[in-house]
Design a protein around this motif. Structure first.
Motif, mmCIF file in Angstrom:
data_model
loop_
_atom_site.group_PDB
_atom_site.id
_atom_site.type_symbol
_atom_site.label_atom_id
_atom_site.label_comp_id
_atom_site.label_asym_id
_atom_site.label_seq_id
_atom_site.Cartn_x
_atom_site.Cartn_y
_atom_site.Cartn_z
ATOM 1 N N SER A 7 1.525 4.238 10.633
ATOM 2 C CA SER A 7 0.609 3.909 9.540
ATOM 3 C C SER A 7 -0.148 5.138 9.061
ATOM 4 N N GLU A 44 -1.366 -2.869 4.901
ATOM 5 C CA GLU A 44 -1.004 -1.831 5.865
ATOM 6 C C GLU A 44 -1.705 -0.513 5.546
ATOM 7 N N GLU A 99 -4.903 -7.674 10.228
ATOM 8 C CA GLU A 99 -4.301 -6.483 10.832
ATOM 9 C C GLU A 99 -5.376 -5.594 11.474
#
Length: 231
Positions: free
Chosen positions: A13, A119, A165
């Motif tokens: 990421s 994300e 997340e």
């Protein structure tokens, strides 16, 4: 094994976010805001080792912060319209000098509105944590979940995914805490409560902040900041 998976995911990421922002110009349009903070710090140096509230307009407009947490040394360094990478970029000027014992962040709302994926929001928050701790090693960081709002209701599914997340990642980290304010801001039908918002449907009225205050008081206490009773 789960921790290793998250470490791998975090690295991927971070690389993805770095690639995404590699060609971006520094956020120079925020320089007047940052310069104003630096000038204020020079004229009236804030207390060291307090609680730094940082992020976008929901922090900037929290003008009653000191009154809402009496006895807690608070610093407000919100700047409206900012995204997560902006706080990261300017951390050396609006995080490190205060050597906070705790950071409370609200950001990510504008990131999603500007087209970031969940994300990317997670990766940007990971970068902020790393950057903040370059100057304040090990500082605990509390992330206030992205709020549901009337103005951005169509974006709520993506915002909720970003919240999920960040919650999952925070659970694997030391001294990174996710605080979910969304349930209190939704009605029985799962819609944002209109009475919490200004006419723009995005920014909050005192009733909205009252929910945040009630949620954050025990969190601050857990880090040793006890809110005094109002006189």
């Amino acid at each position: 094994m789960k921790r290793l998976s998250w470490l791998a995911f975090g690295l991927i990421s971070l690389l993805a976010a770095a690639s995404t922002h590699a060609d971006s110009a520094p956020p120079s349009h925020w320089q007047p805001d940052i310069a104003a903070f630096v000038a204020a710090d020079h004229e009236h140096p804030p207390a060291q080792h307090g609680v730094l509230f940082i992020g976008s307009s929901s922090i900037q407009f929290w003008k009653s912060l000191a009154q809402d947490f009496p006895g807690v040394p608070v610093i407000n360094r919100g700047f409206g319209g900012s995204a997560l990478p902006d706080s990261t970029y300017y951390a050396d000027r609006i995080v490190w000098p205060y050597q906070p014992r705790l950071i409370v962040m609200y950001a990510g709302d504008n990131d999603i509105n500007d087209g970031a994926t969940p994300e990317q929001v997670l990766a940007s928050f990971q970068q902020f944590v790393a950057r903040a701790r370059e100057g304040v090693p090990g500082v605990p960081i509390v992330y206030i979940s992205i709020k549901p709002s009337l103005a951005r209701l169509s974006l709520w599914p993506r915002m909720k995914t970003a919240n999920d997340e960040i919650r999952d990642w925070a659970a694997t980290q030391k001294n990174v805490r996710f605080v979910d304010i969304a349930p209190e801001m939704l009605d029985a039908q799962g819609k944002p409560r209109p009475e919490l918002f200004r006419p723009d449907g995005l920014h909050m009225l005192p009733a909205g902040y009252a929910l945040w205050i009630a949620t954050l008081k025990p969190v601050l206490a857990a880090y040793g900041f006890v809110v005094k009773p109002h006189a």
